[in-house]
Design a protein around this motif. Sequence first.
Motif, PDB file in Angstrom:
ATOM      1  N   SER A   1     -40.334  25.524  18.279  1.00 30.00           N
ATOM      2  CA  SER A   1     -41.294  26.594  18.575  1.00 30.00           C
ATOM      3  C   SER A   1     -42.155  26.304  19.795  1.00 30.00           C
ATOM      4  O   SER A   1     -42.844  27.193  20.290  1.00 30.00           O
ATOM      5  CB  SER A   1     -42.203  26.830  17.363  1.00 30.00           C
ATOM      6  OG  SER A   1     -41.450  27.280  16.255  1.00 30.00           O
TER       7      SER A   1
ATOM      8  N   MET B   1     -39.196  33.663   8.225  1.00 32.07           N
ATOM      9  CA  MET B   1     -37.853  33.544   8.784  1.00 32.07           C
ATOM     10  C   MET B   1     -36.817  33.444   7.667  1.00 32.07           C
ATOM     11  O   MET B   1     -35.779  34.123   7.686  1.00 32.07           O
ATOM     12  CB  MET B   1     -37.818  32.290   9.663  1.00 32.07           C
ATOM     13  CG  MET B   1     -36.499  31.910  10.245  1.00 32.07           C
ATOM     14  SD  MET B   1     -36.680  30.339  11.128  1.00 32.07           S
ATOM     15  CE  MET B   1     -36.199  29.206   9.847  1.00 32.07           C
TER      16      MET B   1
ATOM     17  N   TYR C   1     -31.655  29.472  16.149  1.00 31.39           N
ATOM     18  CA  TYR C   1     -31.987  30.387  15.070  1.00 31.39           C
ATOM     19  C   TYR C   1     -30.838  31.387  14.955  1.00 31.39           C
ATOM     20  O   TYR C   1     -30.418  31.971  15.957  1.00 31.39           O
ATOM     21  CB  TYR C   1     -33.305  31.095  15.353  1.00 31.39           C
ATOM     22  CG  TYR C   1     -34.486  30.132  15.375  1.00 31.39           C
ATOM     23  CD1 TYR C   1     -35.163  29.806  14.198  1.00 31.39           C
ATOM     24  CD2 TYR C   1     -34.901  29.520  16.558  1.00 31.39           C
ATOM     25  CE1 TYR C   1     -36.232  28.918  14.205  1.00 31.39           C
ATOM     26  CE2 TYR C   1     -35.964  28.622  16.570  1.00 31.39           C
ATOM     27  CZ  TYR C   1     -36.621  28.329  15.388  1.00 31.39           C
ATOM     28  OH  TYR C   1     -37.668  27.438  15.389  1.00 31.39           O
TER      29      TYR C   1
ATOM     30  N   GLY D   1     -36.417  36.487  19.867  1.00 30.07           N
ATOM     31  CA  GLY D   1     -36.119  36.017  18.529  1.00 30.07           C
ATOM     32  C   GLY D   1     -35.011  36.840  17.891  1.00 30.07           C
ATOM     33  O   GLY D   1     -34.857  38.033  18.205  1.00 30.07           O
TER      34      GLY D   1
ATOM     35  N   PRO E   1     -37.775  31.004  18.786  1.00 27.37           N
ATOM     36  CA  PRO E   1     -38.064  31.225  17.367  1.00 27.37           C
ATOM     37  C   PRO E   1     -38.310  32.697  17.052  1.00 27.37           C
ATOM     38  O   PRO E   1     -38.634  33.490  17.951  1.00 27.37           O
ATOM     39  CB  PRO E   1     -39.335  30.396  17.146  1.00 27.37           C
ATOM     40  CG  PRO E   1     -39.963  30.267  18.487  1.00 27.37           C
ATOM     41  CD  PRO E   1     -38.823  30.212  19.469  1.00 27.37           C
ATOM     42  N   PRO E   2     -38.142  33.090  15.799  1.00 30.60           N
ATOM     43  CA  PRO E   2     -38.420  34.467  15.403  1.00 30.60           C
ATOM     44  C   PRO E   2     -39.823  34.885  15.835  1.00 30.60           C
ATOM     45  O   PRO E   2     -40.764  34.096  15.793  1.00 30.60           O
ATOM     46  CB  PRO E   2     -38.306  34.419  13.874  1.00 30.60           C
ATOM     47  CG  PRO E   2     -37.332  33.326  13.619  1.00 30.60           C
ATOM     48  CD  PRO E   2     -37.625  32.288  14.665  1.00 30.60           C
TER      49      PRO E   2
ATOM     50  N   SER F   1     -40.445  35.739  18.933  1.00 27.47           N
ATOM     51  CA  SER F   1     -40.490  35.598  20.396  1.00 27.47           C
ATOM     52  C   SER F   1     -40.135  36.911  21.074  1.00 27.47           C
ATOM     53  O   SER F   1     -39.135  37.550  20.730  1.00 27.47           O
ATOM     54  CB  SER F   1     -39.522  34.503  20.857  1.00 27.47           C
ATOM     55  OG  SER F   1     -39.881  33.257  20.330  1.00 27.47           O
TER      56      SER F   1
END
Length: 363
Positions: A12, A73, A103, A175, A202-203, A205
């Motif tokens: 992250s 997530m 991810y 993300g 990362p989720p 983003s």
Amino acid sequence: MDDRLYWHWLCSMENLSPVKKTRLLRLYSSPEQLYNIEEKQMAALEFLTDREKKQFSDSRNEEKAFRTTYEQMERQGVRLVTLIDQEYPDRLLHIYGAPCGLYVKGRLPAPREKSAAIVGARGCSSYGREMARQTGRKLAEAGVQVISGMAMGIDGAAQWGALETGTAFAVLGCGVDQCYPVSNFPLYERLEAEGGLLSEFPPGSKPLPWHFPQRNRLISGLADLVAVIEARKKSGSLITAEHALDQGKDVFALPGRVTDPLSEGCHQLIKNGAGLLSAPEDILEILAPQWKKPLKKRKEIENGLVFNEKKVYSCLDYHARSLEELVETTGLTVKETAQALVQLEIRGLVRRAGLSRYTATTD
């Protein structure tokens, strides 16, 4: 904290480049050890700037925030595949700046299957769009996995074409919990269900401009070959091609009219030694030399099959798969899978390729 939370924390930190993250892991062996280093140890890391050191220190005070994002997530069906996981793509281990983690929604490209990246202009011509779709469809039909960026234009057209006959994957510049562009949401859903969506970001983003040049090295890194279909003199597609060449991959480019700005980038690549893409078969000669002619029209065939036969047949292509693999993929029992294979063999749709290994037949 759980070990994977430490990996999520490291992944992250977007202010640190993948190269610097890897260098830190060489020094401290795990994200947990890195998380727990003392300030004097941090101060001694001369390859980090003062700003990076401060951001590193500040991030360790945000445990609640990245724990929350990790839990969100998991609820969204996003998983983190790290450098130490067996599932991590071997192709990426050999590129400069390999990401510490990916991810993923859906699945990752199969490691033993051939892959081709198809990239090009967002504002493409109707000719370029059709060529991208045809190329994606033909490659996927021959068992080649298609990798692209899910952008408007060439990327999306190639992926739609691939999904007609096989598998496609998207590497995102945001993300994986976000669809960008929003207009590609139907494609986003299909890719998640039938292929995969992946990102090093990362989720949560956002699709920031600098994300896209960085993610392009992953598009080429996951592929055995890169095909460029329409590109201007300065474009992200050429960045992907440059990464491919640095990674020792073949590059092909589609020629166009000499007066068309959309073809200037492709013509420059060809001048510099890229392969001339005149038809999908140019790529298949390299990636699938055993390919002779396309599989039978799958949709027509599947309409005449019962449920178990259809599930098994949909998992077969030119690449031999074992009974165990088919059982795992279909969710059927061994007996149900074996019975379906017998019926498919009788119909001439499947042939044995060794002991308990099967492929789909050709016309």
